[in-house]
Design a protein around this motif. Structure first.
Motif, short mmCIF file in Angstrom:
data_model
loop_
_atom_site.label_atom_id
_atom_site.label_comp_id
_atom_site.label_asym_id
_atom_site.label_seq_id
_atom_site.Cartn_x
_atom_site.Cartn_y
_atom_site.Cartn_z
N LEU A 191 7.83 2.50 0.82
CA LEU A 191 7.72 3.10 2.15
C LEU A 191 6.54 2.53 2.92
N GLY A 192 5.41 2.39 2.25
CA GLY A 192 4.23 1.82 2.89
C GLY A 192 4.48 0.41 3.40
N GLN A 193 5.15 -0.40 2.61
CA GLN A 193 5.47 -1.77 3.03
C GLN A 193 6.42 -1.77 4.23
N GLN A 194 7.41 -0.90 4.20
CA GLN A 194 8.35 -0.82 5.32
C GLN A 194 7.65 -0.38 6.60
N MET A 195 6.75 0.58 6.47
CA MET A 195 6.02 1.07 7.63
C MET A 195 5.10 0.00 8.20
N GLN A 196 4.41 -0.73 7.32
CA GLN A 196 3.53 -1.80 7.80
C GLN A 196 4.34 -2.88 8.52
N MET A 240 0.85 -1.19 0.00
CA MET A 240 0.00 0.00 0.00
C MET A 240 0.88 1.24 0.00
N ASP A 241 0.49 2.22 -0.74
CA ASP A 241 1.13 3.52 -0.81
C ASP A 241 1.22 4.13 0.60
N ALA A 242 2.37 4.69 0.96
CA ALA A 242 2.60 5.21 2.31
C ALA A 242 1.60 6.29 2.70
N ILE A 243 1.28 7.17 1.77
CA ILE A 243 0.34 8.25 2.08
C ILE A 243 -1.07 7.69 2.28
N GLU A 244 -1.45 6.72 1.45
CA GLU A 244 -2.75 6.07 1.64
C GLU A 244 -2.80 5.34 2.98
N LEU A 245 -1.70 4.68 3.34
CA LEU A 245 -1.63 3.97 4.62
C LEU A 245 -1.81 4.95 5.78
N LEU A 246 -1.05 6.03 5.77
CA LEU A 246 -1.12 7.01 6.86
C LEU A 246 -2.49 7.67 6.93
N THR A 247 -3.05 8.02 5.80
CA THR A 247 -4.37 8.65 5.79
C THR A 247 -5.43 7.68 6.31
N SER A 248 -5.34 6.43 5.91
CA SER A 248 -6.27 5.41 6.40
C SER A 248 -6.14 5.25 7.91
N GLN A 275 5.25 -1.57 11.95
CA GLN A 275 4.06 -1.52 12.81
C GLN A 275 3.69 -2.92 13.31
N GLN A 276 3.75 -3.90 12.43
CA GLN A 276 3.44 -5.28 12.83
C GLN A 276 4.45 -5.78 13.86
N GLN A 277 5.71 -5.46 13.66
CA GLN A 277 6.74 -5.86 14.62
C GLN A 277 6.48 -5.24 15.99
N LEU A 278 6.17 -3.96 16.03
CA LEU A 278 5.90 -3.29 17.31
C LEU A 278 4.71 -3.91 18.02
N LYS A 279 3.69 -4.28 17.27
CA LYS A 279 2.51 -4.90 17.87
C LYS A 279 2.84 -6.30 18.40
N ARG A 280 3.66 -7.04 17.67
CA ARG A 280 4.05 -8.38 18.13
C ARG A 280 4.85 -8.30 19.44
N SER A 326 6.33 4.69 13.11
CA SER A 326 6.64 4.40 11.71
C SER A 326 6.86 5.69 10.92
N GLU A 327 6.14 6.74 11.27
CA GLU A 327 6.39 8.03 10.61
C GLU A 327 7.80 8.52 10.95
N GLU A 328 8.14 8.47 12.23
CA GLU A 328 9.44 8.99 12.67
C GLU A 328 10.62 8.18 12.16
N GLN A 329 10.47 6.87 12.12
CA GLN A 329 11.61 6.02 11.76
C GLN A 329 11.71 5.75 10.26
N ILE A 330 10.61 5.82 9.54
CA ILE A 330 10.66 5.45 8.12
C ILE A 330 10.21 6.59 7.20
N PHE A 331 8.99 7.08 7.40
CA PHE A 331 8.43 8.05 6.45
C PHE A 331 9.16 9.39 6.48
#
Length: 161
Positions: free
Chosen positions: A129-134, A1-9, A137-142, A46-51
């Motif tokens: 970027l969207g894939q990296q952020m996801q 997913m596109d990073a901007i679409e991910l963040l907006t969602s 985020q999944q790692q942090l939740k795990r 994810s914004e701070e570390q990747i985007f």
């Protein structure tokens, strides 16, 4: 997913969760707050570390520095909430402040940062970027209870690397 679409969602999802907390029954508030705290934390991280680092080089530094200060403010309010009991009289007013600050931050990003980034980055770069952020985020939740880490991130804004 596109990073901007991910963040907006995620902005819309966070806003809906915060509204559910405010409108929902007292019995659901604690679990809803945990979800809000976790989702907000993984989003900010994810914004701070990747985007932000990825778009810093593209003439967006002024907007990013302001965004990082807004993140710090959100983290401070969230850290206060993490430390409070849900039935504390200060909890609800602080949650309202968190909601208002998050909505303001979302609006700023969507109106000022995202259009600029959309013009500066190719669709493939935004998807990467969207894939990296996801993944982050999944790692942090795990790793469990991401909201707990904000209590250690309230002294200064994250660096813009």
């Amino acid at each position: 997913m596109d990073a901007i679409e991910l963040l907006t969602s995620q902005h819309r999802s966070l806003e809906a969760l915060m509204k559910a907390w405010m409108d929902g029954p007292q019995s659901q508030r604690e679990s809803l707050f945990k979800r809000v705290g976790d989702e907000l934390t993984v989003h900010l991280t994810s914004e701070e570390q990747i985007f932000y680092p990825a778009v810093k080089e593209k003439r967006t530094e002024d907007i990013l520095l302001e965004s990082l200060e807004e993140h710090l403010s959100l983290k401070r309010v969230l850290a206060d909430l993490v430390e409070l009991a849900p039935d504390d009289p200060a909890f609800e007013p602080k949650f309202h402040v968190l909601k208002e600050q998050a909505e303001h931050h979302h609006k700023e990003e969507e109106e000022h940062l995202f259009p600029k980034v959309r013009k500066l980055l190719e669709p493939m770069a935004l998807n990467t970027l969207g894939q990296q952020m996801q993944a982050l985020q999944q790692q942090l939740k795990r790793e469990g209870d991401p909201r707990e880490i904000v209590t250690e991130q309230t002294d200064k804004a994250a660096p813009l690397e």
